[in-house]
Design a protein around this motif. Structure first.
Motif, PDB file in Angstrom:
ATOM      1  N   ARG A  44       0.822  -1.204   0.000  1.00  0.00           N
ATOM      2  CA  ARG A  44       0.000   0.000   0.000  1.00  0.00           C
ATOM      3  C   ARG A  44       0.863   1.263   0.000  1.00  0.00           C
ATOM      4  O   ARG A  44       2.014   1.264   0.436  1.00  0.00           O
ATOM      5  CB  ARG A  44      -0.911   0.032   1.228  1.00  0.00           C
ATOM      6  CG  ARG A  44      -1.776  -1.201   1.417  1.00  0.00           C
ATOM      7  CD  ARG A  44      -2.896  -1.282   0.405  1.00  0.00           C
ATOM      8  NE  ARG A  44      -3.849  -0.177   0.532  1.00  0.00           N
ATOM      9  CZ  ARG A  44      -4.961  -0.096  -0.203  1.00  0.00           C
ATOM     10  NH1 ARG A  44      -5.246  -1.031  -1.110  1.00  0.00           N
ATOM     11  NH2 ARG A  44      -5.786   0.925  -0.037  1.00  0.00           N
ATOM     12  N   HIS A  45       0.259   2.352  -0.483  1.00  0.00           N
ATOM     13  CA  HIS A  45       0.896   3.670  -0.503  1.00  0.00           C
ATOM     14  C   HIS A  45       0.192   4.555   0.517  1.00  0.00           C
ATOM     15  O   HIS A  45      -0.981   4.903   0.350  1.00  0.00           O
ATOM     16  CB  HIS A  45       0.778   4.272  -1.906  1.00  0.00           C
ATOM     17  CG  HIS A  45       1.121   5.734  -1.976  1.00  0.00           C
ATOM     18  ND1 HIS A  45       2.373   6.227  -1.660  1.00  0.00           N
ATOM     19  CD2 HIS A  45       0.366   6.820  -2.330  1.00  0.00           C
ATOM     20  CE1 HIS A  45       2.373   7.541  -1.826  1.00  0.00           C
ATOM     21  NE2 HIS A  45       1.179   7.926  -2.222  1.00  0.00           N
ATOM     22  N   ALA A  46       0.893   4.890   1.616  1.00  0.00           N
ATOM     23  CA  ALA A  46       0.275   5.667   2.698  1.00  0.00           C
ATOM     24  C   ALA A  46      -0.079   7.071   2.229  1.00  0.00           C
ATOM     25  O   ALA A  46       0.622   7.682   1.426  1.00  0.00           O
ATOM     26  CB  ALA A  46       1.211   5.738   3.898  1.00  0.00           C
ATOM     27  N   LEU A  47      -1.206   7.588   2.744  1.00  0.00           N
ATOM     28  CA  LEU A  47      -1.673   8.940   2.443  1.00  0.00           C
ATOM     29  C   LEU A  47      -1.598   9.753   3.736  1.00  0.00           C
ATOM     30  O   LEU A  47      -2.552   9.809   4.521  1.00  0.00           O
ATOM     31  CB  LEU A  47      -3.106   8.903   1.908  1.00  0.00           C
ATOM     32  CG  LEU A  47      -3.304   8.033   0.646  1.00  0.00           C
ATOM     33  CD1 LEU A  47      -4.776   7.944   0.279  1.00  0.00           C
ATOM     34  CD2 LEU A  47      -2.485   8.593  -0.522  1.00  0.00           C
ATOM     35  N   PRO A  48      -0.439  10.383   4.017  1.00  0.00           N
ATOM     36  CA  PRO A  48      -0.203  11.039   5.307  1.00  0.00           C
ATOM     37  C   PRO A  48      -1.267  12.076   5.645  1.00  0.00           C
ATOM     38  O   PRO A  48      -1.768  12.794   4.776  1.00  0.00           O
ATOM     39  CB  PRO A  48       1.167  11.700   5.112  1.00  0.00           C
ATOM     40  CG  PRO A  48       1.830  10.896   4.043  1.00  0.00           C
ATOM     41  CD  PRO A  48       0.724  10.497   3.117  1.00  0.00           C
ATOM     42  N   GLY A  49      -1.589  12.143   6.937  1.00  0.00           N
ATOM     43  CA  GLY A  49      -2.502  13.161   7.426  1.00  0.00           C
ATOM     44  C   GLY A  49      -3.960  12.788   7.393  1.00  0.00           C
ATOM     45  O   GLY A  49      -4.818  13.572   7.792  1.00  0.00           O
ATOM     46  N   THR A  50      -4.276  11.589   6.925  1.00  0.00           N
ATOM     47  CA  THR A  50      -5.680  11.204   6.810  1.00  0.00           C
ATOM     48  C   THR A  50      -6.256  10.700   8.124  1.00  0.00           C
ATOM     49  O   THR A  50      -7.474  10.586   8.260  1.00  0.00           O
ATOM     50  CB  THR A  50      -5.846  10.129   5.721  1.00  0.00           C
ATOM     51  OG1 THR A  50      -4.832   9.127   5.871  1.00  0.00           O
ATOM     52  CG2 THR A  50      -5.713  10.751   4.343  1.00  0.00           C
ATOM     53  N   LYS A  51      -5.417  10.402   9.106  1.00  0.00           N
ATOM     54  CA  LYS A  51      -5.898  10.073  10.450  1.00  0.00           C
ATOM     55  C   LYS A  51      -5.750  11.321  11.311  1.00  0.00           C
ATOM     56  O   LYS A  51      -4.643  11.766  11.595  1.00  0.00           O
ATOM     57  CB  LYS A  51      -5.095   8.933  11.077  1.00  0.00           C
ATOM     58  CG  LYS A  51      -5.525   8.613  12.521  1.00  0.00           C
ATOM     59  CD  LYS A  51      -4.627   7.558  13.137  1.00  0.00           C
ATOM     60  CE  LYS A  51      -5.072   7.222  14.562  1.00  0.00           C
ATOM     61  NZ  LYS A  51      -4.916   8.380  15.486  1.00  0.00           N
ATOM     62  N   PRO A  52      -6.859  11.941  11.721  1.00  0.00           N
ATOM     63  CA  PRO A  52      -6.762  13.182  12.497  1.00  0.00           C
ATOM     64  C   PRO A  52      -6.208  12.943  13.899  1.00  0.00           C
ATOM     65  O   PRO A  52      -6.351  11.857  14.467  1.00  0.00           O
ATOM     66  CB  PRO A  52      -8.202  13.683  12.554  1.00  0.00           C
ATOM     67  CG  PRO A  52      -9.043  12.464  12.350  1.00  0.00           C
ATOM     68  CD  PRO A  52      -8.254  11.565  11.437  1.00  0.00           C
ATOM     69  N   LEU A  53      -5.584  13.971  14.434  1.00  0.00           N
ATOM     70  CA  LEU A  53      -4.957  13.860  15.745  1.00  0.00           C
ATOM     71  C   LEU A  53      -5.968  13.572  16.841  1.00  0.00           C
ATOM     72  O   LEU A  53      -5.659  12.931  17.840  1.00  0.00           O
ATOM     73  CB  LEU A  53      -4.200  15.160  16.053  1.00  0.00           C
ATOM     74  CG  LEU A  53      -3.262  15.129  17.252  1.00  0.00           C
ATOM     75  CD1 LEU A  53      -2.124  14.149  17.016  1.00  0.00           C
ATOM     76  CD2 LEU A  53      -2.697  16.528  17.516  1.00  0.00           C
ATOM     77  N   TRP A  54      -7.208  14.046  16.649  1.00  0.00           N
ATOM     78  CA  TRP A  54      -8.210  13.849  17.698  1.00  0.00           C
ATOM     79  C   TRP A  54      -8.757  12.415  17.730  1.00  0.00           C
ATOM     80  O   TRP A  54      -9.490  12.042  18.657  1.00  0.00           O
ATOM     81  CB  TRP A  54      -9.363  14.832  17.552  1.00  0.00           C
ATOM     82  CG  TRP A  54      -9.955  14.969  16.180  1.00  0.00           C
ATOM     83  CD1 TRP A  54      -9.665  15.925  15.249  1.00  0.00           C
ATOM     84  CD2 TRP A  54     -10.945  14.124  15.576  1.00  0.00           C
ATOM     85  NE1 TRP A  54     -10.410  15.736  14.107  1.00  0.00           N
ATOM     86  CE2 TRP A  54     -11.209  14.638  14.285  1.00  0.00           C
ATOM     87  CE3 TRP A  54     -11.640  12.983  15.990  1.00  0.00           C
ATOM     88  CZ2 TRP A  54     -12.122  14.060  13.411  1.00  0.00           C
ATOM     89  CZ3 TRP A  54     -12.562  12.396  15.133  1.00  0.00           C
ATOM     90  CH2 TRP A  54     -12.792  12.934  13.853  1.00  0.00           C
TER      91      TRP A  54
END
Length: 652
Positions: A44-54
């Motif tokens: 897979r190719h990760a898509l950074p930032g798609t999991k929010p910090l909250w």
């Protein structure tokens, strides 16, 4: 962000209102997808930032229902993303052999846009996962489906999380795309639904907000009227605030001279659209000495439908558009102005507005008086914005963003931070000043915009709690997420660039103009009058959402001085002129060390008339939270404000 007439909770200028631009909530969660998430295994190719910090373990409420609805955008990387960034730098850098060698929109699409094959492969992957592709552009695909299909597509589990008293779904790990699509997929937005609350579709906008009026007494120019009966401050009597500067005064302050912006087009983006803008703008010009509008000089590009009307406070944006239009016209009265309204104040809709300008090359200069705090920005959304800004730069389009209205944001958020998209390395961040224009339109001085407010005591003998509490100021500081761009090296002091520890980072702003609402601009707008009927009225306004269109207007003058040749992404040229007579080097003490400045302001208690009385206050200038305007580059005014030689410095 509309900078408020005083500083109302709806302020959207520079930015101050998180709800104005509900960026896909969350911050920098860059972890890899959980092994085996949603039944997937590697490749897979990760898509950074798609999991929010909250989306934390503590806030986790369990798995999202498989049937929950999901709407997302899959942004396309296009071909040669690195080449796009390199080209954007080269055409913008005066030291480059490629400087000013711009491409047309068609050439940009041909060299850097998504290919038919990429679009077909991404479409096939999404459909195979069970998602429905509801829209396809040259920049993104819109998809809908249930949570189960989204989990299959992006190899991630969706969970419910508690956030600010509400429950939203979001990825439990970083989303990803198939490895063989790594060069085709830039990012995905919308897998969390925090900023997308009740979508209210409507083609009708609400009536304008209630009228706001300044009480007075006023100065007609800085220092023209003083009340000797009021208490002293800083060793003397402070003058009354001006009624509001007009075009003639601003043009004189920023070196307009004979230039008018002729044959240059300035675009403005905001959310929604004022239903009375044409009439208001022409009435204002006639009343305040600006040239009347030519037929077709002001045009609008607006969507068929509007969304999030209540959530975004749609009527509050009418004043933002009005300010932006009237400020650009006041500074560059012969420039054409095209207003491109967003369907809402959400990222996707604002990106669409910017995309229309880039795809159609509607203007070379784009003024944007909105934003949000950096903590609310995620790398996925930042990537979508930066791709647009780079495509614009390659075409010779420059974007100007307000830096914010809450200083270092500590009073507003509890955390020292900058605003976004002003933090992007690919835009010109515009900071703010308090401006003194004297008799005969003579420029006197500027301080960094940052005010403290002390109210007149009941007995009228002193200013209570002098100098008072922080009352707003230009946004600025050091980004925690964006590395220092090449054009800031050697200009921005390491003490600022490395303020967060570690390497040098992007520092905001780049340039500045008048923003303090106590030394602000007179604007005219149709508002709802006390009798409930709409009517035209005028009031003084400020904020960095004034500074941005003022600088956009000045850039139109500079482009005219270049015989119409586009300036494009302006920052390399702005920093190239650092330390020259092109700028006023703004400090917080322009009259000398220890000599502070202030103005007296009288306001209606109810904001409309004297029926509830008035309040008198002292507004101390040059006191922007922890930020300071000093000799040289600073994080309130950047390199300074346009001086008498700025526009002419662009002459070939």
């Amino acid at each position: 962000m509309r900078s408020s007439r005083t500083r109302s909770p709806r302020a959207r200028a520079g930015l101050a209102w998180a709800a104005t631009l509900p960026l896909v909530a969350g911050a920098l969660a860059l972890g890899a997808p959980a092994a085996g998430a949603a039944g997937h295994d590697g490749g897979r190719h990760a898509l950074p930032g798609t999991k929010p910090l909250w989306a934390t373990r503590q806030a986790d409420q369990g798995a999202t229902s498989a049937s929950a609805a999901v709407t997302a955008r899959v942004y396309l990387a296009g071909r040669d993303a690195k080449g796009l960034a390199d080209r954007a730098r080269a055409v913008s850098d005066p030291h480059s052999a490629a400087y000013g060698k711009y491409l047309s929109p068609a050439q940009v699409r041909a060299r850097f846009g998504a290919t038919h094959d990429q679009i077909a492969k991404v479409t096939g992957w999404l459909k195979k996962s069970g998602l429905t592709v509801t829209g396809t552009t040259n920049r993104y695909l819109t998809v809908t489906g249930d949570a189960a299909a989204a989990e299959r597509a992006f190899a991630v589990d969706l969970h419910n999380y508690r956030k600010s008293g509400h429950t939203y779904h979001a990825p439990s790990a970083t989303a990803s795309a198939p490895a063989d699509l790594a060069d085709a997929v830039l990012t995905v937005t919308g897998l969390d639904n925090a900023p997308r609350l009740a979508q209210h579709h409507s083609s009708e906008l609400p009536p304008p907000e209630g009228v706001f009026r300044n009480s007075g007494p006023f100065s007609s120019y800085y220092g023209s009227r003083t009340d000797k009966k009021l208490p002293s401050a800083y060793g003397g009597k402070a003058p009354y605030a001006i009624k509001g500067y007009t075009g003639k005064q601003l043009r004189a302050a920023y070196g307009a001279k004979k230039w008018t912006g002729k044959h240059v087009t300035v675009a403005i983006t905001d959310a929604y659209a004022s239903p009375t803008i044409a009439k208001d703008a022409d009435t204002y010009a006639a009343r305040n000495g600006d040239p009347r509008y030519r037929r077709g000089q002001l045009s609008q590009v607006i969507p068929e439908d509007y969304t999030h009307i209540e959530e975004c406070g749609a009527a509050g944006w009418y004043g933002e558009e009005t300010l932006d239009v009237e400020a650009v016209h006041a500074v560059a009265p012969d420039s054409d102005i095209v207003y491109v309204g967003g369907a809402s104040c959400m990222d996707d809709d604002l990106l669409d507005s910017l995309g229309k300008i880039v795809d159609g090359h509607l203007a070379d200069i784009v003024s944007n008086s909105w934003g949000d705090i950096e903590a609310n920005e995620t790398p996925d959304v930042a990537a979508a914005y930066d791709q647009l800004f780079q495509q614009g730069a390659v075409q010779g389009i420059g974007f100007y963003f307000s830096s914010g209205d809450n200083g270092d944001e500590v009073d507003n958020t509890g955390t020292k931070q900058v605003d976004t998209p002003a933090n992007s390395a690919w835009v010109t961040a515009v900071g703010g000043t308090s401006l003194a224009v004297g008799k005969h339109d003579a420029y006197q001085w500027e301080t960094g915009w940052g005010t403290r407010k002390a109210v007149l005591s009941k007995d009228g003998n002193d200013w209570t709690g002098f100098p008072g509490t922080f009352n707003g100021g230009a946004g600025g500081g050091t980004s925690k997420t964006v590395a220092q761009p090449f054009y800031q090296r050697g200009v921005v002091p390491d003490g600022l660039a490395k303020a967060n520890g570690g390497g040098a980072m992007r520092t905001v702003p780049d340039i500045a103009a008048v923003a303090d609402p106590n030394t602000g601009f007179l604007v005219g707008q149709t508002q709802t009058l006390p009798d409930g009927k709409p009517g035209y009225d005028e009031y003084r306004i400020g904020g960095t959402s004034l500074a941005a269109p003022v600088i956009a207007g000045v850039q139109a003058l500079a482009q005219q001085a270049r015989h119409g040749v586009a300036i494009g992404f302006a920052n390399p040229g702005i920093y190239q002129r650092y330390g020259t007579a092109a700028y006023h080097d703004v400090t917080d003490h322009p009259l000398g060390a220890g000599r502070d400045l202030a103005v007296v302001r009288v306001d209606y208690v109810n904001g409309t008339d004297a029926s509830k009385g008035t309040t008198t206050s002292l507004r101390s200038l040059g006191k922007d939270s922890s930020l300071r305007a000093v000799v040289g580059y600073d994080d309130v005014t950047g390199v300074g404000t346009p001086g008498a030689g700025y526009v002419s410095s662009y002459r070939p």
